[in-house]
Structures are given as C-alpha cells and as structure tokens.
Design a protein around this motif. Structure first.
Motif, PDB file in Angstrom:
ATOM      1  N   ARG A 137      13.539  45.498  25.701  1.00  0.00           N
ATOM      2  CA  ARG A 137      13.307  44.833  24.424  1.00  0.00           C
ATOM      3  C   ARG A 137      12.393  43.631  24.655  1.00  0.00           C
ATOM      4  O   ARG A 137      12.696  42.758  25.481  1.00  0.00           O
ATOM      5  CB  ARG A 137      14.626  44.372  23.798  1.00  0.00           C
ATOM      6  N   LEU A 138      11.276  43.596  23.937  1.00  0.00           N
ATOM      7  CA  LEU A 138      10.356  42.466  23.988  1.00  0.00           C
ATOM      8  C   LEU A 138      10.552  41.634  22.730  1.00  0.00           C
ATOM      9  O   LEU A 138      10.388  42.144  21.615  1.00  0.00           O
ATOM     10  CB  LEU A 138       8.900  42.940  24.068  1.00  0.00           C
ATOM     11  N   ILE A 139      10.913  40.364  22.919  1.00  0.00           N
ATOM     12  CA  ILE A 139      11.229  39.479  21.806  1.00  0.00           C
ATOM     13  C   ILE A 139      10.210  38.345  21.771  1.00  0.00           C
ATOM     14  O   ILE A 139      10.138  37.540  22.711  1.00  0.00           O
ATOM     15  CB  ILE A 139      12.643  38.897  21.944  1.00  0.00           C
ATOM     16  N   THR A 166       9.881  48.871  16.171  1.00  0.00           N
ATOM     17  CA  THR A 166       9.966  47.426  15.944  1.00  0.00           C
ATOM     18  C   THR A 166      11.145  47.158  15.016  1.00  0.00           C
ATOM     19  O   THR A 166      10.976  47.120  13.787  1.00  0.00           O
ATOM     20  CB  THR A 166       8.657  46.879  15.328  1.00  0.00           C
ATOM     21  N   PRO A 167      12.362  46.990  15.571  1.00  0.00           N
ATOM     22  CA  PRO A 167      13.530  46.744  14.722  1.00  0.00           C
ATOM     23  C   PRO A 167      13.417  45.441  13.944  1.00  0.00           C
ATOM     24  O   PRO A 167      14.034  45.287  12.893  1.00  0.00           O
ATOM     25  CB  PRO A 167      14.691  46.709  15.717  1.00  0.00           C
ATOM     26  N   GLU A 205      10.297  41.906  17.317  1.00  0.00           N
ATOM     27  CA  GLU A 205      10.803  42.570  18.503  1.00  0.00           C
ATOM     28  C   GLU A 205      10.238  43.984  18.625  1.00  0.00           C
ATOM     29  O   GLU A 205      10.048  44.674  17.619  1.00  0.00           O
ATOM     30  CB  GLU A 205      12.335  42.674  18.466  1.00  0.00           C
ATOM     31  N   LEU A 206      10.002  44.402  19.876  1.00  0.00           N
ATOM     32  CA  LEU A 206       9.650  45.777  20.196  1.00  0.00           C
ATOM     33  C   LEU A 206      10.745  46.339  21.090  1.00  0.00           C
ATOM     34  O   LEU A 206      11.074  45.753  22.128  1.00  0.00           O
ATOM     35  CB  LEU A 206       8.308  45.841  20.919  1.00  0.00           C
ATOM     36  N   LEU A 207      11.327  47.475  20.697  1.00  0.00           N
ATOM     37  CA  LEU A 207      12.392  48.111  21.456  1.00  0.00           C
ATOM     38  C   LEU A 207      11.891  49.437  22.011  1.00  0.00           C
ATOM     39  O   LEU A 207      11.442  50.311  21.266  1.00  0.00           O
ATOM     40  CB  LEU A 207      13.616  48.351  20.568  1.00  0.00           C
TER      41      LEU A 207
END
Length: 207
Positions: free
Chosen positions: A171-173, A143-144, A159-161
């Motif tokens: 990438r889920l934003i 999670t950046p 976000e999940l990368l």
C-alpha cells in the motif's frame, strides 16, 4: 466543430525519427463512439473514442517496446473549467526485449480544475490486473482512496493498493508534499509486516 459517431481517425508512423534517440513505428486507429457539444466555438463537449494500438513500436539503442491493445478514451469538458478524462479497456499488452506485461480490465480516470492557476488541482483513480513475466502470478491494483494533487506534482493525498499472491499487499499512502509511506503485508493476514517513509522521487521509475 463537430464529430459524428462512426468517424475514424488513423495515424500511421513509419520509421519516424525526430532525433531524440528513438524510432517510432505505429498505427493508431480512433473511432468516435459518442459525441455531443462543440469543439471549436465553445470548447464544451463530450467525446468518446475507441482507440486501437496496432504494433505501436518504440525502438532505441537499448530496447524495443511493442504495444497492442484496445481502449475507450473519454473526454468531458462540458463543466469547464472542470475537465474529466478516462481511459479503460479489456487488454493492453507491452513486450520489450526482456519482459512481457499484459494489463486487463483496466480503468484510469482523472479530473482537473483548469480554473485554478498556476497549479490546477486534480484527482486520479485507477484499477486493473497485471500479468508480468517479472512477477509470480497476477497482481491487481486499485486506489481505495482517490489520489489528489496539483499541476504536474505527485499526489499529496490518496492511496494505491497492490495485491498479489496469497493476498499479500503493498500500500502506497501519499502523506503530503513529495512524501509517501509504503506498507507491506507479506502474507495477506492484514497485519503490516514492514513500513517505510520515503518520497515519490525515490520510488518513481527512471524516465
């Protein structure tokens, strides 16, 4: 109201059936690795436990899920109403009738502000590596940008990368409410090849 380093708690379930369509067989071994504070009077404490799953099996008519692994669980309520929790470990393996999933070098941490009601704000961070028979090669996730949400709702920010072979990424934003944008880089050149606006409900796995 206290625990001591080295204290152990063992939970065993043998053919446990509560009438919900699943039978549980499991052994959970919990060993206290650190403790300070008070459990009963003030409820302010720091608790670290090594938790081992030994043949944790959930069997239904459709599938059998078997998990084994070792993790460190930490709970910190000393800044109540802020509560901090984390789970980390080297390996957690889950086997079903058709798949094998192994998560390594994983860590998930969460903070909850229980002083805000009815929907307590939370933050969530996660990272790890997954080796799955459903995928070609290893993937990593992180999670950046820390997820933020409230109560039991999906995160409204963060976000999940997910990174796979040859640097390809998904990438889920979180974009507010129940909305999420999915950005896909298929070849790892850091150029978005496709993007989709959807909702967490649409992409969440069935329960």
């Amino acid at each position: 109201g206290t625990l001591t380093t080295g204290d152990t708690i063992v939970i065993e379930a043998m053919h446990c059936d509560e009438g919900h369509g699943a039978i549980l067989n499991a052994r959970i071994e919990m060993t206290v690795t650190a403790f300070s504070g008070d459990l009963l009077v003030s409820g302010l404490y720091l608790l670290d436990m090594d938790v081992v799953l030994v043949d944790f099996e959930v069997a239904t008519a459709a599938d059998t899920i078997l998990s084994n692994g070792d993790s460190l669980v930490s709970i910190d309520t000393r800044s109540n109403p802020m509560i901090f929790m984390s789970i980390s470990g080297m390996t957690m393996a889950t086997v079903t009738n058709t798949t094998t999933e192994i998560v390594t070098d994983f860590e998930t941490s969460q903070s909850v502000d229980a002083g805000v009601q009815p929907d307590s704000p939370y933050t969530l961070q996660a990272s790890g590596t997954v080796d799955s028979t459903q995928l070609d090669g290893l993937i990593t996730y992180e999670t950046p940008v820390t997820f933020q949400g409230a109560g039991a709702a999906y995160p409204f920010a963060g976000e999940l990368l997910i990174t796979g072979a040859d640097g390809a990424t998904i990438r889920l934003i979180a974009t507010g409410g129940n909305n999420v944008t999915i950005e896909i880089d298929t070849d790892g050149d850091e150029v978005i090849d496709s993007s989709e606006d959807t909702t967490w409900d649409d992409i969440a796995p069935p329960i």
